[in-house]
Design a protein around this motif. Sequence first.
Motif, PDB file in Angstrom:
ATOM      1  N   HIS A  66     -11.352  -8.171  17.142  1.00 12.89           N
ATOM      2  CA  HIS A  66     -11.752  -7.639  18.451  1.00 12.89           C
ATOM      3  C   HIS A  66     -11.658  -8.764  19.474  1.00 12.89           C
ATOM      4  N   TRP A  67     -11.105  -8.471  20.657  1.00  8.86           N
ATOM      5  CA  TRP A  67     -11.023  -9.512  21.681  1.00  8.86           C
ATOM      6  C   TRP A  67     -10.991  -8.904  23.076  1.00  8.86           C
ATOM      7  N   GLN A  68     -11.340  -9.758  24.035  1.00 11.18           N
ATOM      8  CA  GLN A  68     -11.237  -9.424  25.455  1.00 11.18           C
ATOM      9  C   GLN A  68     -10.072 -10.229  26.023  1.00 11.18           C
ATOM     10  N   PRO A  69      -9.019  -9.594  26.477  1.00  7.82           N
ATOM     11  CA  PRO A  69      -7.831 -10.331  26.931  1.00  7.82           C
ATOM     12  C   PRO A  69      -8.106 -11.378  28.006  1.00  7.82           C
ATOM     13  N   VAL A  70      -9.089 -11.146  28.886  1.00  5.24           N
ATOM     14  CA  VAL A  70      -9.319 -12.124  29.962  1.00  5.24           C
ATOM     15  C   VAL A  70      -9.882 -13.436  29.431  1.00  5.24           C
ATOM     16  N   TYR A  71     -10.368 -13.429  28.190  1.00  8.03           N
ATOM     17  CA  TYR A  71     -10.873 -14.660  27.580  1.00  8.03           C
ATOM     18  C   TYR A  71      -9.926 -15.221  26.530  1.00  8.03           C
ATOM     19  N   ALA A  72      -8.795 -14.576  26.331  1.00  6.22           N
ATOM     20  CA  ALA A  72      -7.843 -15.036  25.325  1.00  6.22           C
ATOM     21  C   ALA A  72      -7.187 -16.342  25.781  1.00  6.22           C
ATOM     22  N   PRO A  73      -6.957 -17.269  24.866  1.00 12.21           N
ATOM     23  CA  PRO A  73      -6.304 -18.534  25.246  1.00 12.21           C
ATOM     24  C   PRO A  73      -4.931 -18.284  25.858  1.00 12.21           C
ATOM     25  N   GLY A  74      -4.615 -19.068  26.880  1.00 16.36           N
ATOM     26  CA  GLY A  74      -3.295 -18.983  27.492  1.00 16.36           C
ATOM     27  C   GLY A  74      -3.103 -17.848  28.467  1.00 16.36           C
ATOM     28  N   GLY A  75      -4.177 -17.113  28.778  1.00 17.06           N
ATOM     29  CA  GLY A  75      -4.060 -16.042  29.751  1.00 17.06           C
ATOM     30  C   GLY A  75      -3.691 -16.577  31.124  1.00 17.06           C
ATOM     31  N   ARG A  76      -3.010 -15.749  31.897  1.00 16.58           N
ATOM     32  CA  ARG A  76      -2.550 -16.173  33.232  1.00 16.58           C
ATOM     33  C   ARG A  76      -3.028 -15.167  34.268  1.00 16.58           C
ATOM     34  N   TRP A  77      -3.747 -15.690  35.273  1.00 23.82           N
ATOM     35  CA  TRP A  77      -4.292 -14.875  36.357  1.00 23.82           C
ATOM     36  C   TRP A  77      -3.452 -15.115  37.597  1.00 23.82           C
ATOM     37  N   THR A  85      -3.326  -9.702  39.067  1.00 23.42           N
ATOM     38  CA  THR A  85      -2.851  -9.419  37.715  1.00 23.42           C
ATOM     39  C   THR A  85      -3.368 -10.460  36.736  1.00 23.42           C
ATOM     40  N   HIS A  86      -3.747 -10.001  35.552  1.00 22.56           N
ATOM     41  CA  HIS A  86      -4.048 -10.906  34.445  1.00 22.56           C
ATOM     42  C   HIS A  86      -3.159 -10.523  33.268  1.00 22.56           C
ATOM     43  N   VAL A  87      -2.461 -11.506  32.710  1.00 21.50           N
ATOM     44  CA  VAL A  87      -1.569 -11.275  31.575  1.00 21.50           C
ATOM     45  C   VAL A  87      -1.948 -12.240  30.459  1.00 21.50           C
ATOM     46  N   SER A  88      -2.035 -11.733  29.246  1.00 21.27           N
ATOM     47  CA  SER A  88      -2.298 -12.603  28.094  1.00 21.27           C
ATOM     48  C   SER A  88      -1.621 -12.026  26.864  1.00 21.27           C
ATOM     49  N   THR A  89      -1.337 -12.886  25.921  1.00 22.09           N
ATOM     50  CA  THR A  89      -0.818 -12.470  24.619  1.00 22.09           C
ATOM     51  C   THR A  89      -1.718 -13.055  23.548  1.00 22.09           C
ATOM     52  N   HIS A  90      -2.252 -12.176  22.726  1.00 20.37           N
ATOM     53  CA  HIS A  90      -3.186 -12.603  21.680  1.00 20.37           C
ATOM     54  C   HIS A  90      -3.027 -11.667  20.489  1.00 20.37           C
ATOM     55  N   ASN A  91      -3.002 -12.238  19.305  1.00 16.50           N
ATOM     56  CA  ASN A  91      -2.838 -11.435  18.088  1.00 16.50           C
ATOM     57  C   ASN A  91      -1.606 -10.530  18.167  1.00 16.50           C
ATOM     58  N   ALA A  92      -0.519 -11.088  18.749  1.00 18.27           N
ATOM     59  CA  ALA A  92       0.758 -10.365  18.867  1.00 18.27           C
ATOM     60  C   ALA A  92       0.635  -9.086  19.691  1.00 18.27           C
ATOM     61  N   VAL A  93      -0.308  -9.099  20.642  1.00 19.95           N
ATOM     62  CA  VAL A  93      -0.450  -7.990  21.589  1.00 19.95           C
ATOM     63  C   VAL A  93      -0.453  -8.563  23.001  1.00 19.95           C
ATOM     64  N   GLU A  94       0.506  -8.142  23.811  1.00 20.63           N
ATOM     65  CA  GLU A  94       0.564  -8.576  25.206  1.00 20.63           C
ATOM     66  C   GLU A  94      -0.173  -7.562  26.073  1.00 20.63           C
ATOM     67  N   THR A  95      -1.076  -8.062  26.888  1.00 19.02           N
ATOM     68  CA  THR A  95      -1.874  -7.207  27.768  1.00 19.02           C
ATOM     69  C   THR A  95      -1.639  -7.605  29.214  1.00 19.02           C
ATOM     70  N   SER A  96      -1.371  -6.630  30.059  1.00 19.96           N
ATOM     71  CA  SER A  96      -1.241  -6.855  31.499  1.00 19.96           C
ATOM     72  C   SER A  96      -2.206  -5.920  32.217  1.00 19.96           C
ATOM     73  N   LEU A 109      -7.688   0.926  42.171  1.00 19.64           N
ATOM     74  CA  LEU A 109      -6.840   1.365  41.074  1.00 19.64           C
ATOM     75  C   LEU A 109      -6.637   0.249  40.059  1.00 19.64           C
ATOM     76  N   TRP A 110      -6.632   0.647  38.779  1.00 24.19           N
ATOM     77  CA  TRP A 110      -6.300  -0.264  37.689  1.00 24.19           C
ATOM     78  C   TRP A 110      -5.057   0.264  36.978  1.00 24.19           C
ATOM     79  N   ARG A 111      -4.254  -0.662  36.514  1.00 21.37           N
ATOM     80  CA  ARG A 111      -3.145  -0.331  35.626  1.00 21.37           C
ATOM     81  C   ARG A 111      -3.174  -1.313  34.465  1.00 21.37           C
ATOM     82  N   VAL A 112      -3.228  -0.786  33.250  1.00 21.96           N
ATOM     83  CA  VAL A 112      -3.289  -1.620  32.055  1.00 21.96           C
ATOM     84  C   VAL A 112      -2.104  -1.278  31.163  1.00 21.96           C
ATOM     85  N   SER A 113      -1.337  -2.301  30.790  1.00 17.55           N
ATOM     86  CA  SER A 113      -0.203  -2.124  29.881  1.00 17.55           C
ATOM     87  C   SER A 113      -0.462  -2.925  28.611  1.00 17.55           C
TER      88      SER A 113
END
Length: 762
Positions: A66-77, A85-96, A109-113
Amino acid sequence: MSDMVEPLGITDTASVVGYNYHFTDFWYLRVDPRMAGPAWYRGFRIARVHDGDRRLEILDRDSHRHWQPVYAPGGRWTPGEAVTTHVSTHNAVETSWDILAAGDQPAELWRVSIRNTGESTRRLAVGLALILPAPSPMGCQTWWSSPDQRFFSRSVPFHGGWEEYQAITRDPIDTFVSITPQPSDVCTSARYAGAFLRGDDGAGESVATSTHGDAVAWNSVDPPAVAARWEVELAPGAVAEIHLAITRDATQPVPCGTERWQAARAAAEDYLRRYGGYLEIRTPDERLNEMVNGALRKELVWSARLWRNGISTPWRNELQDALGYALWDPDEALPFLEAVTASQEPVGYLKVWNTRPGERPNHPLVNSRHNDGGIWLILCWALYLRVTGRWDCWTHPLPFADGSVAPLSDHLLRAAQFSWNDRGAHGLVLFHDGDWTDPMNGPGRQGRGESGWATAALAVALAELAAALRLTGDPLTADTLTDRARTLHRAMVTHLWCGDRFACGMDDEGKRFGDHEDGRIFLNVQSWCMMAGHAVGDQRHHQACISAIDALRTPWGPRLLHPSFAQWDPQVGRLSLKVPGMTENGSVYCHGSAFAAWALALAGDPDTSLDIILRTLPGHPDHHTAAPGVPQQLPLYQPNSYFFEPGHPQSGTSTGTLGTGTCTWIMLTLFLHYFGISFEPSGVRVAPRLPPTWPSASLRFRRAGTDFHVTVEWGTQSAVAVHGSPVQAQPIPWANTERQVIRVTIPRMHQQSGPLEAASHP
């Protein structure tokens, strides 16, 4: 609002202070590097929609990670002008995760990919949540409607009087949160939202709730939240997209989705283009260019159009914000100046602290009397005419608070007369409950204390008004005001001059402060006494004032006063109770720094003036060098102040506060002094004071359908050319022309007088 500004990409969010922000006239939200930040609906009243607790969490159903992408290492704001926009890749899952304020209606509005970057199929539980404000004593109901794909939350604002309900219901009081696609599960209780997002199947729609017709997750007791979870299965490379819309508008399209997002984003960008006006500088300093062409522009649009999102606010702020906004768009700024002017009393008095119509006062200073309302009314209108060329406003009829009407010129003359009459035994303007420094409520509490700053500011205002009167054909009244400005300056020299500085003022007993006895230097009175001396042709004290300002120097600009007050001082009052080094008690208060930059440019020292401006803006190299462990202010806006106390490890920390008159006075210094541009009824005058370190600089802006392109450079002699043809006399006519290309050459050994000097020495 500016295509020239490259969006930041922040990875080390712990090393920065501040947030991004998005707005329209009806919605305002903040987004910090963790994607948190409050939002407000702005209708007849300002209502906080949420406190900023936005959540995105992911659970891998197979590995149970379980993780929160905004706290994942290497995230980019990445904070853009219209979208964050916040983008991170953690556990082989990319979140935008993208957030914006819709430009076509009051909504967030929010958009989550979610994209599977691994080599095997993933089973994920994706959760989104928004924790809503704690309910008032009236209670709150929150529920989910599957047919509508929408959460509903209703909380009637607390009120006492029966008749108040009518005022409350002029605005919608319900919050709607639409989502798409249909979620697998929902939760409306903040008590259980955390467990729900972590994948607890028992924390969903049945927890502490009941069904009610088509509505489920009916919550009337627990603190409210809206939370939804999607069970998704993603093949390698596959993407799942989720949309969420928060609004007070019941007509919000449902479901929200890709087309809605694209339309809202386009409308948000259009809002910034439509109301952002046009002004662009090019100087050798790229950081200054980026701040002016991007961050300061956006901040002034926000400050003026949203009145800094305030309910009870000082109208000196609204006047200065509108003046700064006018540099980009004179016509859009004008109604905000007029709105403040309409609250002036027929005798000339303008109350400083006021409450937005339809609101309850939420600041104690609304019951206070400050001495600078009329002074700012004169200054901001006079400077508005000079930077916009809208001299037609001079005779426009404007209402007073009682409904009577008079031309703008009469409003300003009445303000001048009222402030002139409001002087004490030494001929200085009375303090009352405070001057520009609101918390200085001690010196005048018995009605006899006198303010050095207000006296100097009134002298400058009278000189500006006198210049306007001469330009509009009333030299006799202008002479009277000029004589009064000189009288005020003489009173300051007689009673406040200390040999190496001006004292801040006198208390009710006639005792000075800010002199050698208490050992303090107050920045504002030095800056404004320089301006006043310049306005009346007495520059004898300039060098001493410059030295006093230099004694306040820090890597972030000059302190507002030094030394700070360490304990209660009844002579100055509430200011002395502030933490030493915080805001008015000795911080680098950026508004005061910008006053100093203006004064130094006026005194013929644009180089030191520019140094203060560059240190005041976020990102000066010395900020990190002087305090390497202190988080740095994000260059997304100009903060209000930097904490500073000598020897303190947190010195240089930005307060992170959005909204400051600093923006206006930096822009005025650039426009009226460095570029030396001033409009008169018969044309535009150009008399620049270019900083010596700049080989050249250019400015583009638009006035009444005319595009101005002004370039200033050093040469062997003074020369002004329009479209390549030498100009023999100024001002330069410009009416009914589509484009004015002006090139100014100034010799190194000679810098011409700027517009304020020309105005003050007819």
